[in-house]
Design a protein around this motif. Structure first.
Motif, PDB file in Angstrom:
ATOM      1  N   LYS A 173       3.406 137.899  57.704  1.00 49.96           N
ATOM      2  CA  LYS A 173       4.482 137.590  56.756  1.00 49.96           C
ATOM      3  C   LYS A 173       4.488 136.113  56.382  1.00 49.96           C
ATOM      4  N   GLU A 174       4.290 135.257  57.367  1.00 49.95           N
ATOM      5  CA  GLU A 174       4.285 133.820  57.101  1.00 49.95           C
ATOM      6  C   GLU A 174       3.078 133.429  56.245  1.00 49.95           C
ATOM      7  N   ALA A 175       1.938 134.039  56.517  1.00 49.22           N
ATOM      8  CA  ALA A 175       0.743 133.751  55.719  1.00 49.22           C
ATOM      9  C   ALA A 175       0.933 134.218  54.280  1.00 49.22           C
ATOM     10  N   ALA A 176       1.602 135.360  54.100  1.00 46.07           N
ATOM     11  CA  ALA A 176       1.859 135.869  52.749  1.00 46.07           C
ATOM     12  C   ALA A 176       2.692 134.877  51.947  1.00 46.07           C
ATOM     13  N   ARG A 177       3.639 134.230  52.596  1.00 47.01           N
ATOM     14  CA  ARG A 177       4.448 133.214  51.910  1.00 47.01           C
ATOM     15  C   ARG A 177       3.574 132.055  51.436  1.00 47.01           C
ATOM     16  N   ALA A 178       2.579 131.713  52.244  1.00 47.09           N
ATOM     17  CA  ALA A 178       1.707 130.588  51.892  1.00 47.09           C
ATOM     18  C   ALA A 178       0.863 130.887  50.659  1.00 47.09           C
ATOM     19  N   PHE A 179       0.577 132.170  50.429  1.00 52.07           N
ATOM     20  CA  PHE A 179      -0.270 132.539  49.291  1.00 52.07           C
ATOM     21  C   PHE A 179       0.526 132.823  48.017  1.00 52.07           C
ATOM     22  N   HIS A 207       5.421 129.349  43.984  1.00 54.50           N
ATOM     23  CA  HIS A 207       5.005 129.089  45.364  1.00 54.50           C
ATOM     24  C   HIS A 207       6.198 128.827  46.274  1.00 54.50           C
ATOM     25  N   ASP A 208       6.156 129.406  47.456  1.00 62.96           N
ATOM     26  CA  ASP A 208       7.184 129.191  48.479  1.00 62.96           C
ATOM     27  C   ASP A 208       6.877 127.865  49.177  1.00 62.96           C
ATOM     28  N   THR A 209       7.728 126.879  48.964  1.00 63.28           N
ATOM     29  CA  THR A 209       7.478 125.540  49.509  1.00 63.28           C
ATOM     30  C   THR A 209       8.122 125.323  50.876  1.00 63.28           C
ATOM     31  N   GLY A 210       8.706 126.368  51.431  1.00 65.60           N
ATOM     32  CA  GLY A 210       9.355 126.223  52.732  1.00 65.60           C
ATOM     33  C   GLY A 210       8.358 126.113  53.873  1.00 65.60           C
ATOM     34  N   SER A 211       8.870 125.801  55.045  1.00 66.42           N
ATOM     35  CA  SER A 211       8.040 125.676  56.237  1.00 66.42           C
ATOM     36  C   SER A 211       7.621 127.060  56.738  1.00 66.42           C
ATOM     37  N   GLY A 260       4.158 124.212  59.271  1.00 70.43           N
ATOM     38  CA  GLY A 260       4.076 123.226  58.204  1.00 70.43           C
ATOM     39  C   GLY A 260       4.336 123.869  56.862  1.00 70.43           C
ATOM     40  N   ASN A 261       4.343 123.052  55.820  1.00 68.83           N
ATOM     41  CA  ASN A 261       4.521 123.553  54.453  1.00 68.83           C
ATOM     42  C   ASN A 261       3.156 123.994  53.932  1.00 68.83           C
ATOM     43  N   PHE A 262       2.688 125.120  54.447  1.00 67.17           N
ATOM     44  CA  PHE A 262       1.323 125.552  54.179  1.00 67.17           C
ATOM     45  C   PHE A 262       1.185 126.248  52.831  1.00 67.17           C
ATOM     46  N   VAL A 277      -3.828 128.038  55.207  1.00 63.28           N
ATOM     47  CA  VAL A 277      -3.933 129.232  56.051  1.00 63.28           C
ATOM     48  C   VAL A 277      -5.398 129.579  56.300  1.00 63.28           C
ATOM     49  N   LEU A 278      -6.223 129.462  55.271  1.00 68.58           N
ATOM     50  CA  LEU A 278      -7.653 129.743  55.449  1.00 68.58           C
ATOM     51  C   LEU A 278      -8.262 128.801  56.480  1.00 68.58           C
ATOM     52  N   ASN A 279      -7.875 127.534  56.428  1.00 63.03           N
ATOM     53  CA  ASN A 279      -8.390 126.568  57.403  1.00 63.03           C
ATOM     54  C   ASN A 279      -7.915 126.897  58.816  1.00 63.03           C
ATOM     55  N   ILE A 280      -6.668 127.349  58.936  1.00 58.15           N
ATOM     56  CA  ILE A 280      -6.142 127.730  60.253  1.00 58.15           C
ATOM     57  C   ILE A 280      -6.930 128.916  60.810  1.00 58.15           C
ATOM     58  N   LEU A 281      -7.227 129.876  59.950  1.00 57.44           N
ATOM     59  CA  LEU A 281      -8.005 131.043  60.384  1.00 57.44           C
ATOM     60  C   LEU A 281      -9.397 130.628  60.857  1.00 57.44           C
ATOM     61  N   LEU A 282     -10.018 129.716  60.127  1.00 59.41           N
ATOM     62  CA  LEU A 282     -11.371 129.291  60.477  1.00 59.41           C
ATOM     63  C   LEU A 282     -11.405 128.451  61.747  1.00 59.41           C
TER      64      LEU A 282
END
Length: 301
Positions: free
Chosen positions: A14-20, A38-42, A50-52, A57-62
């Motif tokens: 859910k949090e990753a979906a907000r980032a996209f 874009h959802d600018t929240g944390s 963070g305000n991803f 998110v892609l970098n976090i996954l990698l």
């Protein structure tokens, strides 16, 4: 599809979906980022807050070692063996991670490893319907009576190109084989050479055929229906014979087998000899090729 189940939570999704949010495309299919959507929240994804945005998110996954392991497992199953060797996978995954997810280097590590060429890893995978039909057509120069027959074979064998059952694609492996598809696979080369007929009902399985096959009897007969369905083909056997023109007659059947079969086991030469025409070299090559393509060994790669 990136880390594998069990390595993330529903909240991470859910949090990753907000980032996209805000990611999209225009009428030309080009990527567009719409800032006002874009959802600018944390957000908190995999323990990081963070305000991803999507790139974050892609970098976090990698950054997750599980990602390298999961991708390596999928590639290992596709190119080496569906039965994983944990030691090989872990070694490959670590190098993949250290090389910044360089796919080329991962494949080089696989193809240059001694274990890649062991008997266990040769000829252990069942060809998909597309691999099977494309392989036959690549080796045998042919013109189908009707191009639509390609779709007919795809329906019968359970893999319609560009219509996977879901976003994960076809499960592959042993799922390609059942009591009906196996017989079609073994008969297909002779059908194309207009020597056999198919009398079979295509699967009424929406998971495989995406609702494109109705409950109807798909019948191909040797005579009139061949013309109507266009299932047979005109094969240029002259070009096939040129491939083996420098091979001595006594070594011809073995040479053809070595060319067509990718397994360590070999077809019984004495049994094969009962079904091969010996009246001319051309017919010998033709019948040997067709008979070898109808063997279980030809189904493997």
């Amino acid at each position: 599809f990136t880390m594998g189940r069990g390595n993330y939570t529903e909240k991470d999704i859910k949090e990753a979906a907000r980032a996209f949010t805000g990611w999209g495309y225009n009428g030309q299919g080009e990527f567009v980022f719409r800032q006002n959507q874009h959802d600018t929240g944390s957000k908190t994804v995999l323990g990081k807050t963070g305000n991803f945005d999507g790139d974050d998110v892609l970098n976090i996954l990698l950054e997750q070692p599980h990602t390298a392991v999961y991708i390596t497992k999928k590639i290992y199953k596709e190119f080496v063996n569906e039965e994983l060797n944990d030691a090989n996978v872990q070694w490959l995954a670590q190098r993949f991670y250290d090389n910044n997810y360089d796919i080329t280097k991962l494949l080089q590590d696989i193809y240059t490893s001694d274990w890649f060429y062991t008997e266990k890893n040769i000829g252990n995978k069942i060809k998909s319907p597309i691999q099977l039909t494309a392989g036959i057509r690549r080796f045998l120069p042919m013109e189908l009576e009707k191009d639509e027959s390609q779709l007919l074979f795809q329906k019968i064998l359970g893999q319609i190109l560009f219509y996977p059952p879901n976003v994960a694609g076809w499960p592959g492996g042993k799922t390609w084989i059942d009591s009906s598809t196996l017989m079609v696979r073994l008969q297909l080369p002779q059908v194309l050479a207009a020597k056999e007929s198919i009398n079979i009902t295509a699967k009424n399985d929406d998971d495989v055929n995406m609702g494109m096959v109705k409950e109807e009897q798909l019948r191909i007969n040797r005579n009139k229906a061949y013309v109507n369905k266009g299932a047979s083909a005109v094969i240029d056997w002259t070009l096939v014979n040129k491939v083996f023109e420098k091979t001595a007659r006594e070594k011809l059947s073995q040479k053809i087998a070595d060319t067509l079969l990718q397994t360590g086991s070999r077809v019984d030469a004495a049994l094969l000899d009962n079904y091969i025409a010996k009246d001319s070299r051309e017919n010998f090559v033709k019948t040997t090729v067709i008979q070898l393509m109808t063997t279980p060994e030809y189904q493997l790669c």
